[in-house]
Design a protein around this motif. Structure first.
Motif, PDB file in Angstrom:
ATOM      1  N   ILE A 161       0.859  -1.181   0.000  1.00  0.00           N
ATOM      2  CA  ILE A 161       0.000   0.000   0.000  1.00  0.00           C
ATOM      3  C   ILE A 161       0.893   1.229   0.000  1.00  0.00           C
ATOM      4  N   LYS A 162       0.449   2.272  -0.650  1.00  0.00           N
ATOM      5  CA  LYS A 162       1.246   3.492  -0.720  1.00  0.00           C
ATOM      6  C   LYS A 162       1.196   4.238   0.615  1.00  0.00           C
ATOM      7  N   ASN A 163       2.351   4.753   1.000  1.00  0.00           N
ATOM      8  CA  ASN A 163       2.453   5.476   2.271  1.00  0.00           C
ATOM      9  C   ASN A 163       3.141   6.818   2.037  1.00  0.00           C
ATOM     10  N   LEU A 183       3.431  -1.929   9.598  1.00  0.00           N
ATOM     11  CA  LEU A 183       2.010  -2.127   9.831  1.00  0.00           C
ATOM     12  C   LEU A 183       1.891  -3.480  10.535  1.00  0.00           C
ATOM     13  N   THR A 184       1.891  -3.442  11.868  1.00  0.00           N
ATOM     14  CA  THR A 184       1.962  -4.666  12.662  1.00  0.00           C
ATOM     15  C   THR A 184       0.577  -5.182  13.025  1.00  0.00           C
ATOM     16  N   GLY A 194      -3.313   2.874  10.241  1.00  0.00           N
ATOM     17  CA  GLY A 194      -3.299   3.866   9.173  1.00  0.00           C
ATOM     18  C   GLY A 194      -4.096   3.441   7.959  1.00  0.00           C
ATOM     19  N   LEU A 195      -4.665   2.231   7.988  1.00  0.00           N
ATOM     20  CA  LEU A 195      -5.483   1.765   6.865  1.00  0.00           C
ATOM     21  C   LEU A 195      -6.783   2.569   6.795  1.00  0.00           C
ATOM     22  N   PRO A 196      -7.336   2.735   5.595  1.00  0.00           N
ATOM     23  CA  PRO A 196      -8.593   3.485   5.469  1.00  0.00           C
ATOM     24  C   PRO A 196      -9.733   2.776   6.185  1.00  0.00           C
ATOM     25  N   ARG A 197     -10.793   3.528   6.446  1.00  0.00           N
ATOM     26  CA  ARG A 197     -11.941   2.965   7.158  1.00  0.00           C
ATOM     27  C   ARG A 197     -12.566   1.823   6.362  1.00  0.00           C
ATOM     28  N   ALA A 224      -2.539   7.408   7.649  1.00  0.00           N
ATOM     29  CA  ALA A 224      -1.510   7.898   8.573  1.00  0.00           C
ATOM     30  C   ALA A 224      -0.374   6.892   8.592  1.00  0.00           C
ATOM     31  N   ASP A 225       0.811   7.356   8.933  1.00  0.00           N
ATOM     32  CA  ASP A 225       1.937   6.450   9.093  1.00  0.00           C
ATOM     33  C   ASP A 225       1.613   5.499  10.245  1.00  0.00           C
TER      34      ASP A 225
END
Length: 554
Positions: A161-163, A183-184, A194-197, A224-225
């Motif tokens: 995913i783009k960050n 992303l743990t 930080g993933l979208p809703r 978000a990061d």
């Protein structure tokens, strides 16, 4: 004439000065009532323990019953024939149900409808997120997940995913090789991924699978990061549940939850599939205009909000989360980790802190660990106060009241009542099987001296004596009782309440820091007695036994 006016002015000025001086002296000599009150208030000592230890209670307790009656009135008055026709609630304390209440009607459009009860079924919406989290912790506890902080990529090879907000700058795909914040699994379960809703161009009814979800994420961006900002995400929980089920357990998520959680806790009226039999047990959910809400099935997002349950079943879950006897699901140290706040959230987020999967706020100094859920026609809240072993569930058919937080209001009655009940309860300490090896005189570096005796209940009592003792300190604060925990290990117990800090000569001693510390007595010698003890929590080692009471010269 000018001289006369000048003289008159000087006389007036002199008289005014005299009057002001007298007023100042009068004001100065007045009793300082307000100041004295303030000084007295400042001099009042803080008493401890600030958080009483949960102990078995002897019911009935008047103050506790009064608090529960207020909760009954609160929920009963919240029922609305149009917007909120049914409420079921339950309170647990330690490992038992303290109270349950049911209000309104299961189906307001049916004149013959009965009132709900603790076995009435409601949709629990986002309370479903508790179950992917329990799955994560159980797999970690069993060694099937190496770490809660494993990156998602370890279990989903094709996840990218783009960050654009990452430290490296610019749109980048998240991969295991990058050193930017991972992303743990834990962050996914605590709204820190930080993933979208939701996935792009999907709603809760989206019927795709995890492979399709991963494909959609490849051209999406993190909000978000990871680990830096609280952001609510249904994607995170659905992805976590489905990937762990497929890659770690080799089964599907819902089957795993049924076999390893629901059956284990005897949650017989909790599940995912809204069968005809379940619908007959349900309270009818409604919109704000009173129209019945459809019972649609969520698609790929089912782990994040599909489940239904009853107040009785949720009580079992709360007791398991609080470590109640007979409801063992996770080890106590694992539960402690699960119930601990992860990070403090920014001011615009709807909770002070986030946890796995909790939203956490404080009430009277206690962390209230809660999860709320809202889905067409239904609302639910599960709220725990771990320090008090206290839990509350409110299940609603209808729309959650906008003008007040029912759970918070209920706890404003309940927390003080339970806290006071624990403070007032008599603590029963455990005596050692044989006190003889511990009785005698001890010293720490020949500076402080102690005598350990046995009281009438067989419990060990330790009292300080010698030249270092300040006689101005009340005797009860120089005497502690020792609660037997296991072989040669005791816990310090002060008689409650006690001052948090005690002034001794020019120094200040923290009794709060000493209370509940452990004494580890040394193995018995050839005479069958312990030659001394350590107190690691107080950084005190080698308190040694002496032959008898020493004689002190002035």
């Amino acid at each position: 004439m000018k001289v006369k006016w000048t003289m008159l002015g000087m006389v007036v000025f002199f008289l005014l000065s005299v009057v002001m001086t007298c007023c100042f002296i009068w004001q100065y000599r007045m009793p300082k009532l307000k100041t004295e009150v303030a000084v007295k208030k400042a001099a009042v000592e803080d008493m401890c323990p600030k958080f009483p230890e949960p102990v078995p209670l002897k019911h009935p307790i008047t103050s506790l019953r009064a608090a529960l009656e207020k909760i009954d009135v609160l929920l009963r008055s919240s029922v609305d024939n149009t917007r909120l026709p049914a409420i079921s609630a339950i309170v647990v304390l330690n490992d038992s149900v303290l109270w349950n209440g049911n209000f309104g009607k299961r189906n307001m459009s049916d004149p013959s409808s009965s009132a709900p009860n603790e076995y009435t079924v409601y949709r629990i919406a986002s309370l479903s997120k508790i179950f992917p989290t329990l799955m994560l912790y159980k797999l970690w506890e069993n060694g099937l997940v190496d770490s809660l902080d494993d990156p998602l990529e370890k279990y989903a090879d094709n996840f990218t995913i783009k960050n654009p907000l990452g430290k490296s700058g610019g749109p980048t795909a998240r991969t295991l090789s990058r050193r930017s914040p991972a992303l743990t699994l834990r962050r996914m379960a605590s709204q820190l991924s930080g993933l979208p809703r939701r996935l792009r161009s999907t709603n809760l009814l989206w019927s795709g699978d995890t492979k399709a979800a991963l494909n959609l994420l490849q051209d999406d961006v993190l909000v978000a990061d990871p680990g830096t900002k609280c952001h609510y995400s249904n994607v995170a929980f659905s992805l976590l549940a489905n990937i762990l089920a497929q890659k770690v357990t080799g089964s599907d998520f819902e089957s795993w939850v049924s076999d390893n959680i629901l059956q284990r806790l005897s949650m017989e009226d909790t599940g995912f599939n809204l069968t005809t039999a379940i619908q007959k047990q349900m309270a009818v959910g409604v919109y704000s205009n009173g129209q019945p809400a459809p019972l649609y099935n969520l698609g790929w997002y089912r782990p994040a909000g599909q489940m239904y349950s009853t107040a009785a079943d949720m009580a079992k879950l709360m007791m398991a989360l609080l470590g109640g006897y007979g409801w063992t699901l996770l080890r106590q140290d694992t539960l402690n980790t699960m119930l601990t706040p992860v990070i403090r959230c920014h001011s615009s987020y709807f909770a002070n802190s986030t946890g796995t999967p909790w939203e956490i706020n404080q009430k009277f100094g206690y962390d209230v660990v809660r999860k709320d859920g809202d889905l067409d026609g239904y609302a639910a809240t599960l709220a725990l106060v771990p320090r008090l072993k206290l839990g509350l569930v409110i299940l609603m058919a209808g729309v959650r009241p906008a003008d007040q937080d029912l759970a918070s209001q209920a706890y404003s009655y309940l927390i003080p009542a339970v806290e006071n009940a624990f403070r007032d309860a008599k603590r029963t300490l455990r005596p050692p099987l044989n006190p003889a090896p511990y009785v005698g005189f001890f010293t720490y570096r020949n500076m402080t001296f102690y005598e350990i005796k046995v009281d009438s209940d067989g419990v060990l009592v330790m009292q300080q004596f010698g030249p270092q003792v300040d006689t101005n300190v009340p005797s009860k604060y120089r005497t502690i009782r020792l609660d037997y925990l296991q072989d040669r290990v005791f816990r310090v117990v002060f008689e409650s309440p006690y001052p948090c800090k005690l002034k001794v000569n020019s120094a200040s001693v923290s009794l709060e820091a000493q209370d509940r510390q452990l004494f580890n007595f040394f193995p018995f010698n050839k005479k069958g007695v312990s030659p001394g003890f350590d107190s690691p929590g107080l950084n005190t080692y080698r308190v040694t036994r002496i032959a008898g009471r020493p004689y002190f010269t002035s």
